[in-house]
Scaffold this motif. Structure first.
Motif, short mmCIF file in Angstrom:
data_model
loop_
_atom_site.label_atom_id
_atom_site.label_comp_id
_atom_site.label_asym_id
_atom_site.label_seq_id
_atom_site.Cartn_x
_atom_site.Cartn_y
_atom_site.Cartn_z
N LEU A 1 0.55 -1.33 0.16
CA LEU A 1 0.28 0.29 0.05
C LEU A 1 0.62 0.61 -0.17
O LEU A 1 2.00 1.44 0.13
CB LEU A 1 -1.07 0.40 1.48
CG LEU A 1 -1.34 -1.06 1.47
CD1 LEU A 1 -2.33 -1.07 2.71
CD2 LEU A 1 -3.54 -0.85 0.37
N ALA A 2 0.54 2.45 -0.81
CA ALA A 2 1.59 3.46 -0.34
C ALA A 2 1.11 4.12 1.17
O ALA A 2 0.00 4.55 1.58
CB ALA A 2 0.19 4.59 -1.52
N LEU A 3 1.77 3.82 1.91
CA LEU A 3 1.98 4.23 3.60
C LEU A 3 2.75 5.56 3.77
O LEU A 3 3.76 5.83 3.43
CB LEU A 3 2.29 3.60 4.13
CG LEU A 3 1.11 1.88 3.90
CD1 LEU A 3 1.84 0.55 4.62
CD2 LEU A 3 0.01 2.34 4.29
N PRO A 4 2.48 6.61 4.36
CA PRO A 4 3.64 7.44 4.88
C PRO A 4 4.44 7.23 5.61
O PRO A 4 4.85 5.53 6.34
CB PRO A 4 2.53 8.25 6.16
CG PRO A 4 1.94 7.02 6.54
CD PRO A 4 1.85 6.62 5.29
N ALA A 5 5.63 7.38 5.14
CA ALA A 5 6.83 7.08 6.02
C ALA A 5 7.64 7.82 7.39
O ALA A 5 6.66 8.82 7.53
CB ALA A 5 8.29 7.28 4.58
N LEU A 6 8.06 6.89 8.33
CA LEU A 6 8.23 7.12 9.20
C LEU A 6 9.53 8.48 9.80
O LEU A 6 10.22 7.71 8.67
CB LEU A 6 8.38 6.50 10.08
CG LEU A 6 7.32 5.04 10.67
CD1 LEU A 6 7.64 4.01 11.06
CD2 LEU A 6 5.52 5.87 11.09
N VAL A 7 9.34 9.63 10.46
CA VAL A 7 10.63 9.86 10.39
C VAL A 7 11.67 9.66 11.51
O VAL A 7 11.01 10.00 12.70
CB VAL A 7 10.34 11.29 10.52
CG1 VAL A 7 11.15 12.32 10.65
CG2 VAL A 7 9.24 11.49 8.91
N ALA A 8 12.55 9.54 11.69
CA ALA A 8 13.72 8.91 12.19
C ALA A 8 14.61 8.83 11.34
O ALA A 8 14.68 8.61 10.96
CB ALA A 8 12.85 7.63 12.74
N ALA A 9 15.41 8.37 12.23
CA ALA A 9 16.98 7.89 12.17
C ALA A 9 17.74 6.62 11.69
O ALA A 9 18.12 6.51 10.78
CB ALA A 9 17.92 8.26 12.91
N HIS A 10 16.72 5.72 11.97
CA HIS A 10 16.81 4.79 11.72
C HIS A 10 16.26 3.80 10.28
O HIS A 10 15.64 4.79 9.78
CB HIS A 10 16.84 3.43 13.09
CG HIS A 10 17.53 3.57 13.85
ND1 HIS A 10 16.72 3.77 15.10
CD2 HIS A 10 19.21 3.98 13.58
CE1 HIS A 10 18.16 4.62 16.08
NE2 HIS A 10 19.40 4.59 15.37
N ASN B 1 11.00 3.27 14.83
CA ASN B 1 11.79 2.40 14.54
C ASN B 1 13.42 2.26 15.41
O ASN B 1 14.93 2.10 15.43
CB ASN B 1 13.00 3.42 13.18
CG ASN B 1 11.98 3.85 12.12
OD1 ASN B 1 11.48 3.03 11.83
ND2 ASN B 1 12.02 4.11 11.32
N GLY B 2 13.31 2.02 16.88
CA GLY B 2 13.77 1.01 17.30
C GLY B 2 14.64 0.51 17.55
O GLY B 2 13.97 -0.15 16.34
N PHE B 3 15.18 -0.31 18.61
CA PHE B 3 16.03 -1.23 18.38
C PHE B 3 15.92 -1.91 19.81
O PHE B 3 15.18 -1.67 20.45
CB PHE B 3 17.85 -1.19 18.59
CG PHE B 3 17.95 0.32 19.07
CD1 PHE B 3 18.38 0.03 19.72
CD2 PHE B 3 17.45 1.21 18.69
CE1 PHE B 3 18.77 1.42 20.85
CE2 PHE B 3 18.41 2.62 19.26
CZ PHE B 3 19.43 1.88 20.57
N CYS C 1 10.96 -11.41 17.11
CA CYS C 1 10.30 -10.20 15.87
C CYS C 1 10.43 -8.89 16.40
O CYS C 1 9.97 -8.54 15.91
CB CYS C 1 9.23 -10.68 14.91
SG CYS C 1 9.47 -12.61 14.49
N HIS C 2 11.62 -8.09 17.23
CA HIS C 2 10.97 -7.28 18.03
C HIS C 2 9.89 -7.11 18.71
O HIS C 2 9.50 -7.58 19.24
CB HIS C 2 10.85 -6.20 16.24
CG HIS C 2 12.11 -4.70 16.19
ND1 HIS C 2 11.76 -4.31 17.54
CD2 HIS C 2 12.46 -3.95 15.72
CE1 HIS C 2 12.61 -2.82 17.55
NE2 HIS C 2 13.48 -3.06 15.55
N LYS C 3 9.83 -5.91 19.48
CA LYS C 3 8.98 -5.59 20.26
C LYS C 3 8.02 -6.02 20.11
O LYS C 3 6.84 -4.95 19.17
CB LYS C 3 9.65 -3.83 20.63
CG LYS C 3 10.85 -3.70 20.93
CD LYS C 3 11.10 -2.14 21.80
CE LYS C 3 12.48 -2.42 21.60
NZ LYS C 3 12.81 -0.24 21.89
N LEU C 4 7.12 -6.68 21.22
CA LEU C 4 5.67 -6.84 20.82
C LEU C 4 5.72 -7.58 19.43
O LEU C 4 4.25 -7.94 18.74
CB LEU C 4 4.56 -5.28 21.30
CG LEU C 4 5.30 -5.20 23.18
CD1 LEU C 4 4.07 -4.12 22.48
CD2 LEU C 4 4.65 -6.37 23.46
N GLY C 5 6.29 -8.54 18.64
CA GLY C 5 6.14 -8.66 17.33
C GLY C 5 5.05 -9.65 17.50
O GLY C 5 5.11 -10.83 18.05
#
Length: 255
Positions: free
Chosen positions: A8-17, A56-58, A71-75
């Motif tokens: 889908l066309a989705l808004p990009a997240l603004v973050a450094a990662h 976009n955390g880690f 599979c990441h946090k609360l995956g």
């Protein structure tokens, strides 16, 4: 009802990662996971697992023994899957990745006994099937992540000669730019669902839970990029060489 879901066309997240917001398989593009989707009602199905990574955390090394690392946090599985077959090329397309975040890129796969909706991430048993990391030089040297950035934030995996069934692919970058200090490494696990068809014969066994992959003090986790070094030990369980798709009756192995 089809089990996969086109992008889908989705808004990009603004973050450094970054995050894997698209998955491409056999020329078809699917929606990975963009945490902004969690604000849609209803949340659309995606081939990428949902995760609590709006920033976009880690996952930090002190959480490597927890379900966060699977599979990441609360995956959790998010309802759709990518149809593939042995020999299919799967491309993980990150929305971005900073060149400074150097480190290994690793892929694992786990079979799913039932349907994806009932998958418990803690119960998955993983086999490492591909890995790349340090290439040359030091301080910080040349790394696999440099290739990912040069390839428009994309990374490829060829599906081996797997028996038909449901599987979860786990694609991960471990960023080491702060790895010289305790608890400084940053893990970015990204999971997608795949359904393998065809006549493959390899059945996975002997996998391990993701919570046993790494320890905070592993030499490939607590590692200082910004020093002179002559080698690097990729963390995690041993790489397993699986046969490629059969061609004219002969199975070939990954190099």
């Amino acid at each position: 009802m089809k089990s996969h879901f086109a992008a889908l066309a989705l808004p990009a997240l603004v973050a450094a990662h970054g995050h894997v917001d698209k998955v491409i398989a056999d020329g078809v593009t699917y929606t990975g996971w963009n945490a902004a989707l969690k604000y849609q009602t209803p949340i659309p199905p995606t081939v990428g697992w949902q995760a609590d990574n709006l920033d976009n955390g880690f996952v930090t090394p002190d959480r490597f023994g927890s379900v966060d690392i699977v599979c990441h946090k609360l995956g959790k599985s998010n309802g759709a899957s990518v149809p593939v077959k042995p020999g299919s090329k799967v491309t993980f397309k990150w929305d971005t990745w900073p060149i400074s975040h150097a480190g290994p890129v690793i892929e694992y796969i786990a079979p799913v006994a039932g349907d994806f909706a009932s998958v418990n991430p803690a119960s998955l048993s993983w086999t490492k099937i591909q890995q790349a990391a340090w290439k040359s030089g030091s301080n910080p040297g040349a790394w696999a992540t440099d290739d990912l950035v040069k390839n428009a934030f994309s990374w490829d995996l060829v599906i081996p000669n797997l028996a038909p069934g449901n599987y979860v692919l786990r694609h991960e970058i471990i960023a080491l730019h702060a790895g010289g200090q305790p608890n400084g490494a940053q893990a970015y696990p990204q999971c997608i669902n795949i359904v393998v068809s065809g006549s493959g014969t390899t059945k996975l066994s002997g996998g391990v839970p993701a919570t046993s992959f790494y320890k905070a003090t592993d030499p490939g986790i607590q590692f200082n990029l910004f020093q002179k070094f002559e080698g690097y030990t990729i963390p995690g369980p041993p790489l397993v060489k699986l046969a490629k798709r059969e061609e004219r009756g002969h199975a070939r192995e990954f190099a």
